[in-house]
Design an enzyme around this catalytic site. Sequence first.
Site, short mmCIF file in Angstrom:
data_model
loop_
_atom_site.label_atom_id
_atom_site.label_comp_id
_atom_site.label_asym_id
_atom_site.label_seq_id
_atom_site.Cartn_x
_atom_site.Cartn_y
_atom_site.Cartn_z
N ASP A 84 0.88 -1.36 0.06
CA ASP A 84 0.07 -0.03 -0.18
C ASP A 84 0.77 1.22 0.01
OD1 ASP A 84 -2.53 1.30 0.05
OD2 ASP A 84 -2.22 1.42 2.49
N HIS A 85 0.43 2.21 -0.81
CA HIS A 85 0.99 3.75 -0.77
C HIS A 85 2.54 3.55 -1.13
CE1 HIS A 85 -2.51 6.46 0.15
NE2 HIS A 85 -2.70 5.63 1.00
N HIS A 183 -6.63 10.60 5.55
CA HIS A 183 -5.90 9.55 6.29
C HIS A 183 -5.53 9.90 7.68
CE1 HIS A 183 -4.57 8.50 1.95
NE2 HIS A 183 -4.76 7.48 2.44
N HIS A 211 -9.88 5.42 0.74
CA HIS A 211 -8.91 5.60 1.73
C HIS A 211 -9.48 6.38 2.81
CE1 HIS A 211 -5.23 4.59 -1.13
NE2 HIS A 211 -6.18 3.87 -1.40
N GLY A 212 -8.56 6.24 4.05
CA GLY A 212 -9.02 7.17 5.22
C GLY A 212 -10.60 6.83 5.74
N SER A 214 -11.27 5.15 8.32
CA SER A 214 -11.44 5.01 9.83
C SER A 214 -12.26 6.27 10.17
CB SER A 214 -10.01 5.14 10.49
OG SER A 214 -9.28 3.58 10.03
N ASN A 233 -10.39 1.01 2.52
CA ASN A 233 -9.09 0.87 3.41
C ASN A 233 -9.07 1.47 4.73
OD1 ASN A 233 -8.26 0.17 0.70
ND2 ASN A 233 -6.29 1.43 1.12
N THR A 236 -6.14 3.31 10.76
CA THR A 236 -6.19 3.97 12.15
C THR A 236 -7.04 3.26 13.07
OG1 THR A 236 -5.37 5.86 10.90
CG2 THR A 236 -6.29 5.90 13.25
#
Length: 284
Positions: A84-85, A183, A211-212, A214, A233, A236
């Site tokens: 990832d990333h 994120h 993404h992000g 959480s 995804n 956190t």
Amino acid sequence: MPLTTTGELVGRAATAGSAVASFNVITLEHIEAVIAGAESVNAPVVLQVSENAVKFRYGRLLPLARAAVAAAEQASVPVALHLDHVQSDTLLRQAPDAGFGSVMYDAARLPYAENLAATRAAVDWVHARGLWIEAELGEIGGKGGRPPLDAHAPGARTDPDQARAFVADSGVDALAVAVGTTHAMTTRTAALDHALLGRLSATLDVPLVLHGSSGLPDAELTAAVGSGIAKVNIGTALNIAMTGAIRDFLAARPEAVDSRGYLTVGREAMTRAVADIIGTLTAP
């Protein structure tokens, strides 16, 4: 069971109008918790190792990757391994031999033309080796050295017309889109631009990735899947669960020194978080 691929799981989810949960792992306890949580609800899952996690592990990809592969092969549900990333081309080139079936190549920090050129080169290299590849367009922020930002600021979100051109010209298999998340959020207060997400879903012919995640409350996560997100995804949220459980354990037992005690409760907390998140994504 044998390791599966992110492309297979995401493709299956996109066809079914659902989403596969993809969790970022840092330690063996993360890996075990993600698989145990997925097994508890009988759902497939993706283990993600980020470039930041590799840096934390002294820059060595193989130890954590080998542990993830071994754990996945003993799981009772399908498990995929995703890098990832990735910003480093050196790290990218380690993916196939380390057991990864997919990568997320992150050049979103660059101006559009440079992002496209770098992503196109990564796509060509990855596809030649049979891997699936995801990229990002827009400003999600809070990752890879990018500061947190106002996810609803002008210009932060993914433009559908630009995204269509980017996907066509780069050849990526999936696209992470900026629609209101950031994120590394530690509060679940993010709100998605559902109208934009709907336009992106209607415009693009590749699966969309969030993404992000959480930072989203349950209702927003469920709605995101309904609006076309096929891969979600999460990172956190696991760290919050683990850290909170360990903090409480040690506060109640200041004399404790055996790491197995607090790592057990941390792993159990992450397992519950994984099961809860997957349950939210699959809620009717």
